[in-house]
Design a protein around this motif. Structure first.
Motif, PDB file in Angstrom:
ATOM      1  N   GLU A 205      25.875  76.385  37.784  1.00  0.00           N
ATOM      2  CA  GLU A 205      25.686  77.034  39.088  1.00  0.00           C
ATOM      3  C   GLU A 205      25.366  76.039  40.193  1.00  0.00           C
ATOM      4  O   GLU A 205      25.497  76.366  41.367  1.00  0.00           O
ATOM      5  CB  GLU A 205      24.566  78.069  38.986  1.00  0.00           C
ATOM      6  CG  GLU A 205      24.898  79.233  38.051  1.00  0.00           C
ATOM      7  CD  GLU A 205      23.777  80.252  38.009  1.00  0.00           C
ATOM      8  OE1 GLU A 205      22.727  80.011  38.632  1.00  0.00           O
ATOM      9  OE2 GLU A 205      23.944  81.284  37.332  1.00  0.00           O
ATOM     10  N   SER A 206      24.944  74.837  39.822  1.00  0.00           N
ATOM     11  CA  SER A 206      24.500  73.935  40.878  1.00  0.00           C
ATOM     12  C   SER A 206      24.806  72.464  40.632  1.00  0.00           C
ATOM     13  O   SER A 206      24.750  71.676  41.574  1.00  0.00           O
ATOM     14  CB  SER A 206      22.978  74.082  41.054  1.00  0.00           C
ATOM     15  OG  SER A 206      22.304  73.759  39.840  1.00  0.00           O
ATOM     16  N   PHE A 207      25.155  72.074  39.407  1.00  0.00           N
ATOM     17  CA  PHE A 207      25.248  70.642  39.128  1.00  0.00           C
ATOM     18  C   PHE A 207      26.547  70.058  39.668  1.00  0.00           C
ATOM     19  O   PHE A 207      27.643  70.500  39.337  1.00  0.00           O
ATOM     20  CB  PHE A 207      25.154  70.374  37.622  1.00  0.00           C
ATOM     21  CG  PHE A 207      25.074  68.906  37.309  1.00  0.00           C
ATOM     22  CD1 PHE A 207      23.900  68.205  37.536  1.00  0.00           C
ATOM     23  CD2 PHE A 207      26.168  68.218  36.820  1.00  0.00           C
ATOM     24  CE1 PHE A 207      23.817  66.854  37.261  1.00  0.00           C
ATOM     25  CE2 PHE A 207      26.101  66.871  36.543  1.00  0.00           C
ATOM     26  CZ  PHE A 207      24.913  66.179  36.761  1.00  0.00           C
ATOM     27  N   ALA A 208      26.416  69.048  40.513  1.00  0.00           N
ATOM     28  CA  ALA A 208      27.560  68.351  41.091  1.00  0.00           C
ATOM     29  C   ALA A 208      27.598  66.921  40.564  1.00  0.00           C
ATOM     30  O   ALA A 208      26.558  66.281  40.383  1.00  0.00           O
ATOM     31  CB  ALA A 208      27.480  68.350  42.615  1.00  0.00           C
ATOM     32  N   VAL A 209      28.794  66.410  40.336  1.00  0.00           N
ATOM     33  CA  VAL A 209      28.969  65.043  39.856  1.00  0.00           C
ATOM     34  C   VAL A 209      28.727  64.069  40.999  1.00  0.00           C
ATOM     35  O   VAL A 209      29.151  64.304  42.138  1.00  0.00           O
ATOM     36  CB  VAL A 209      30.386  64.849  39.290  1.00  0.00           C
ATOM     37  CG1 VAL A 209      30.644  63.395  38.925  1.00  0.00           C
ATOM     38  CG2 VAL A 209      30.591  65.742  38.072  1.00  0.00           C
ATOM     39  N   ASN A 210      28.025  62.980  40.722  1.00  0.00           N
ATOM     40  CA  ASN A 210      27.788  61.923  41.712  1.00  0.00           C
ATOM     41  C   ASN A 210      28.837  60.832  41.505  1.00  0.00           C
ATOM     42  O   ASN A 210      28.688  59.978  40.632  1.00  0.00           O
ATOM     43  CB  ASN A 210      26.383  61.350  41.535  1.00  0.00           C
ATOM     44  CG  ASN A 210      26.040  60.329  42.608  1.00  0.00           C
ATOM     45  OD1 ASN A 210      26.906  59.633  43.118  1.00  0.00           O
ATOM     46  ND2 ASN A 210      24.761  60.247  42.941  1.00  0.00           N
ATOM     47  N   PRO A 211      29.921  60.832  42.267  1.00  0.00           N
ATOM     48  CA  PRO A 211      31.017  59.884  42.034  1.00  0.00           C
ATOM     49  C   PRO A 211      30.617  58.441  42.326  1.00  0.00           C
ATOM     50  O   PRO A 211      31.115  57.520  41.702  1.00  0.00           O
ATOM     51  CB  PRO A 211      32.117  60.375  42.980  1.00  0.00           C
ATOM     52  CG  PRO A 211      31.399  61.151  44.033  1.00  0.00           C
ATOM     53  CD  PRO A 211      30.209  61.764  43.369  1.00  0.00           C
ATOM     54  N   GLU A 212      29.730  58.231  43.318  1.00  0.00           N
ATOM     55  CA  GLU A 212      29.290  56.877  43.627  1.00  0.00           C
ATOM     56  C   GLU A 212      28.542  56.277  42.444  1.00  0.00           C
ATOM     57  O   GLU A 212      28.738  55.114  42.079  1.00  0.00           O
ATOM     58  CB  GLU A 212      28.399  56.858  44.873  1.00  0.00           C
ATOM     59  CG  GLU A 212      29.141  57.025  46.189  1.00  0.00           C
ATOM     60  CD  GLU A 212      29.558  58.476  46.445  1.00  0.00           C
ATOM     61  OE1 GLU A 212      28.959  59.382  45.821  1.00  0.00           O
ATOM     62  OE2 GLU A 212      30.475  58.691  47.263  1.00  0.00           O
ATOM     63  N   LEU A 213      27.684  57.077  41.818  1.00  0.00           N
ATOM     64  CA  LEU A 213      26.915  56.595  40.682  1.00  0.00           C
ATOM     65  C   LEU A 213      27.833  56.233  39.512  1.00  0.00           C
ATOM     66  O   LEU A 213      27.594  55.258  38.796  1.00  0.00           O
ATOM     67  CB  LEU A 213      25.914  57.665  40.247  1.00  0.00           C
ATOM     68  CG  LEU A 213      24.775  57.231  39.316  1.00  0.00           C
ATOM     69  CD1 LEU A 213      23.929  56.152  39.969  1.00  0.00           C
ATOM     70  CD2 LEU A 213      23.908  58.425  38.953  1.00  0.00           C
ATOM     71  N   LEU A 214      28.891  57.013  39.326  1.00  0.00           N
ATOM     72  CA  LEU A 214      29.835  56.753  38.239  1.00  0.00           C
ATOM     73  C   LEU A 214      30.913  55.747  38.628  1.00  0.00           C
ATOM     74  O   LEU A 214      31.819  55.461  37.834  1.00  0.00           O
ATOM     75  CB  LEU A 214      30.497  58.065  37.810  1.00  0.00           C
ATOM     76  CG  LEU A 214      29.561  59.143  37.243  1.00  0.00           C
ATOM     77  CD1 LEU A 214      30.346  60.383  36.853  1.00  0.00           C
ATOM     78  CD2 LEU A 214      28.781  58.618  36.049  1.00  0.00           C
ATOM     79  N   LYS A 215      30.831  55.228  39.866  1.00  0.00           N
ATOM     80  CA  LYS A 215      31.783  54.233  40.373  1.00  0.00           C
ATOM     81  C   LYS A 215      33.223  54.737  40.338  1.00  0.00           C
ATOM     82  O   LYS A 215      34.156  54.015  39.982  1.00  0.00           O
ATOM     83  CB  LYS A 215      31.652  52.926  39.592  1.00  0.00           C
ATOM     84  CG  LYS A 215      30.286  52.270  39.720  1.00  0.00           C
ATOM     85  CD  LYS A 215      30.206  50.969  38.950  1.00  0.00           C
ATOM     86  CE  LYS A 215      28.820  50.340  39.081  1.00  0.00           C
ATOM     87  NZ  LYS A 215      28.715  49.069  38.317  1.00  0.00           N
ATOM     88  N   LEU A 216      33.387  56.000  40.700  1.00  0.00           N
ATOM     89  CA  LEU A 216      34.717  56.587  40.766  1.00  0.00           C
ATOM     90  C   LEU A 216      35.312  56.346  42.145  1.00  0.00           C
ATOM     91  O   LEU A 216      34.597  56.394  43.157  1.00  0.00           O
ATOM     92  CB  LEU A 216      34.648  58.089  40.478  1.00  0.00           C
ATOM     93  CG  LEU A 216      34.209  58.461  39.061  1.00  0.00           C
ATOM     94  CD1 LEU A 216      33.911  59.947  38.970  1.00  0.00           C
ATOM     95  CD2 LEU A 216      35.272  58.074  38.060  1.00  0.00           C
ATOM     96  N   PRO A 217      36.603  56.090  42.251  1.00  0.00           N
ATOM     97  CA  PRO A 217      37.222  55.827  43.556  1.00  0.00           C
ATOM     98  C   PRO A 217      37.220  57.059  44.447  1.00  0.00           C
ATOM     99  O   PRO A 217      37.090  58.193  43.982  1.00  0.00           O
ATOM    100  CB  PRO A 217      38.660  55.416  43.188  1.00  0.00           C
ATOM    101  CG  PRO A 217      38.892  56.005  41.835  1.00  0.00           C
ATOM    102  CD  PRO A 217      37.569  56.000  41.142  1.00  0.00           C
ATOM    103  N   GLN A 218      37.378  56.824  45.741  1.00  0.00           N
ATOM    104  CA  GLN A 218      37.337  57.913  46.714  1.00  0.00           C
ATOM    105  C   GLN A 218      38.399  58.971  46.457  1.00  0.00           C
ATOM    106  O   GLN A 218      38.190  60.146  46.742  1.00  0.00           O
ATOM    107  CB  GLN A 218      37.514  57.345  48.134  1.00  0.00           C
ATOM    108  CG  GLN A 218      36.295  56.634  48.684  1.00  0.00           C
ATOM    109  CD  GLN A 218      35.150  57.587  48.996  1.00  0.00           C
ATOM    110  OE1 GLN A 218      35.379  58.744  49.313  1.00  0.00           O
ATOM    111  NE2 GLN A 218      33.932  57.097  48.912  1.00  0.00           N
ATOM    112  N   ASP A 219      39.541  58.553  45.919  1.00  0.00           N
ATOM    113  CA  ASP A 219      40.631  59.506  45.707  1.00  0.00           C
ATOM    114  C   ASP A 219      40.606  60.109  44.298  1.00  0.00           C
ATOM    115  O   ASP A 219      41.559  60.771  43.892  1.00  0.00           O
ATOM    116  CB  ASP A 219      41.980  58.849  45.971  1.00  0.00           C
ATOM    117  CG  ASP A 219      42.251  57.675  45.026  1.00  0.00           C
ATOM    118  OD1 ASP A 219      41.299  57.219  44.354  1.00  0.00           O
ATOM    119  OD2 ASP A 219      43.391  57.208  44.977  1.00  0.00           O
TER     120      ASP A 219
END
Length: 512
Positions: A205-219
């Motif tokens: 219901e609320s958990f969002a992935v932190n892409p910066e923390l996982l070093k995922l690219p912007q796209d």
């Protein structure tokens, strides 16, 4: 146990206790589901009883990811149907079950012949157009062709032709996965970017992935979170694959040199230059050292598939194999001539060079490349007979900023100081070579393991990628935790808990 298809584990299933990592485990039950509905029922039962599930496909992994520590084996090899085909915007997309083997997929695409029982009208119409169209293929080419689509996607394996065709992820349009609750989730490409602040994990219901923390690219797309996650967040049961046109011409050229430094120089020159001519380009650049060639020579004595190539003299210090893809033979020939000239300048043997073309001959060259890990595994098995604690011991490190020769010299010197036999082969691009240790006893095994730990730490500090395409599994989870920031590990655990609250999916991989 009440769910249909779950069988008590018996001696006849013993081969399912291990994979190519040479690690072995144990289990109390096993199943071979044929539909995603069956997978959902099995997962629900296991989750309800807190029984760990180990997911298997072709069991070709070398990090122990498919080795059960306990509980239930969920083997997807019977989910081997091609489910449909569609044509959209001039492109073809093939929907497959996760247990389809790569070699079977390649064969059916080449023949343009599929078992179409159950296909809808749209798929049948697309197939009619497909048969009249150009030849198409799926670009990822892992060395082990008995790998399944699910396993390839779980590790994001790409193989030798990733040099030209890029990341496996871009050839996956949609997946269907079963989470740890037994719920089916369809994840299409293009629906959400991971950086979209409004996107939260399914079943949360609320958990969002932190892409910066996982070093995922912007796209990065939402689907990219699951590709390469080794089944920790869900079991991929179906996938829609994006096909691309098969090049009309494929050539393979093998270069040999008596001096190792000449091969290193040639490899570094290849890394610096871009070889393109019209529609033609280099698709693969592979390196094999002398020890690897020696082991392949032994395997060739008993392997019929290797008999179509000439013998390689023991005087050679190694080999560089280059594959060229293009539409026009003239374009490929132009690149090949430039490569021959460069190889000569770098000291490769101009009198002994393999140059082959056509599907059958290219398969001979690829069989030779596949013989590298195959022959090393055979040698490793001899040591395992003396001590079963010995497992596969190899690197999967990409160090693109280093000089090729300097990096391999470092590997070689460290390994020699370690006193354990080793073989090096792999991808020249990105300096993504695999150092394989061949210990004769457990003491040597521990010495090699300690050296890989050193290399992994140093590579992580220097900005390298230490888990490139083989995954983490069980064998490398200590390394994974050692070089991964605790905040990242904590975030991964939270994603895992949201998708798999009872922690039954592939327990023992990544974490204890």
């Amino acid at each position: 146990m009440t769910t249909e298809g779950i069988q008590p584990f018996e001696a006849r299933f013993e081969d399912y206790l291990g994979d190519e990592s040479k690690m072995t485990g144990q289990a109390v039950s096993i199943s071979f589901p044929e539909t995603q509905e069956a997978v959902r029922a099995i997962v629900r039962e296991m989750a309800g009883n807190s029984i760990p599930i180990t997911v298997q496909g072709g069991k070709t992994g070398i990090c122990g990811g498919a080795v059960p520590l306990s509980g239930h084996i969920l083997n997807l090899s019977c989910m081997n149907r091609i489910l449909g085909l569609r044509k959209t915007g001039g492109e073809y997309f093939l929907r497959v079950q996760a247990g389809v083997r790569l070699d079977e997929l390649k064969k059916q695409l080449y023949k343009k012949s599929f078992e179409t029982q159950g296909w809808d009208e749209e798929s049948l119409a697309a197939l009619a157009a497909f048969k009249q169209d150009n030849a198409y293929f799926w670009p990822p080419e892992p060395t082990e062709t008995s790998a399944t689509i699910g396993g390839i996607l779980a590790t994001n394996a790409q193989g030798i032709c990733g040099y030209l065709y890029g990341d496996t992820r871009q050839y996956v349009e949609e997946i269907v996965l079963i989470d740890g609750r037994g719920s089916a989730i369809t994840v299409p490409r293009g629906e959400h970017k991971i950086h979209d602040p409004e996107w939260i994990l399914p079943a949360s219901e609320s958990f969002a992935v932190n892409p910066e923390l996982l070093k995922l690219p912007q796209d990065a797309d939402r689907i990219d979170l699951y590709l390469g996650s080794e089944g920790m967040y869900g079991i991929i049961v179906e996938a829609t694959l994006r096909l691309t046109k098969r090049p009309r011409e494929i050539w393979g050229v093998g270069f040999f040199a008596e001096l190792q430094d000449n091969l290193f120089r040639f490899a570094e020159e290849l890394r610096r230059a871009v070889y393109k001519e019209g529609t033609a380009a280099i698709a693969a650049i592979e390196y094999m050292d002398k020890t690897t060639l020696d082991h392949i020579r032994e395997l060739k004595k008993v392997a019929a598939k290797l008999q179509g190539l000439p013998p390689v003299d023991e005087k050679y210090a190694g080999m560089i194999y280059i594959e060229l893809h293009g539409e026009q033979e003239g374009d490929i020939e132009t690149i090949a001539e430039r490569l021959m000239e460069l190889a000569g300048k770098c000291g490769c043997d101009e009198e002994f060079t393999w140059a082959l073309s056509g599907a059958q001959d290219i398969e001979k060259m690829r069989a030779y490349r596949h013989a590298a890990p195959e022959s090393i595994n055979i040698a490793l098995e001899k040591a395992r007979r003396l001590d079963p604690k010995i497992t596969k011991l190899s690197t999967d490190i990409t160090m693109s900023k280093q000089n090729f020769g300097d990096l391999l010299t470092l590997y070689q010197q460290d390994a020699k100081d370690c006193g354990v036999e080793f073989a090096i082969f792999g991808h020249v691009a990105g300096n993504h070579v695999h150092v394989n240790f061949l210990p004769k006893n457990y003491e040597e095994y521990l010495a090699g393991k300690k050296l890989i730990e050193k290399w992994t730490i140093c590579s992580a500090w220097d900005g390298g990628v230490v888990f490139s395409e083989h995954g983490v599994g069980k064998l490398k989870k200590e390394l994974f935790q050692l070089v991964t920031d605790h905040k990242v590990l904590s975030h991964i655990r939270k994603i895992k808990n949201a998708m798999d609250p009872t922690n039954v999916l592939n327990a023992g991989n990544w974490f204890d």
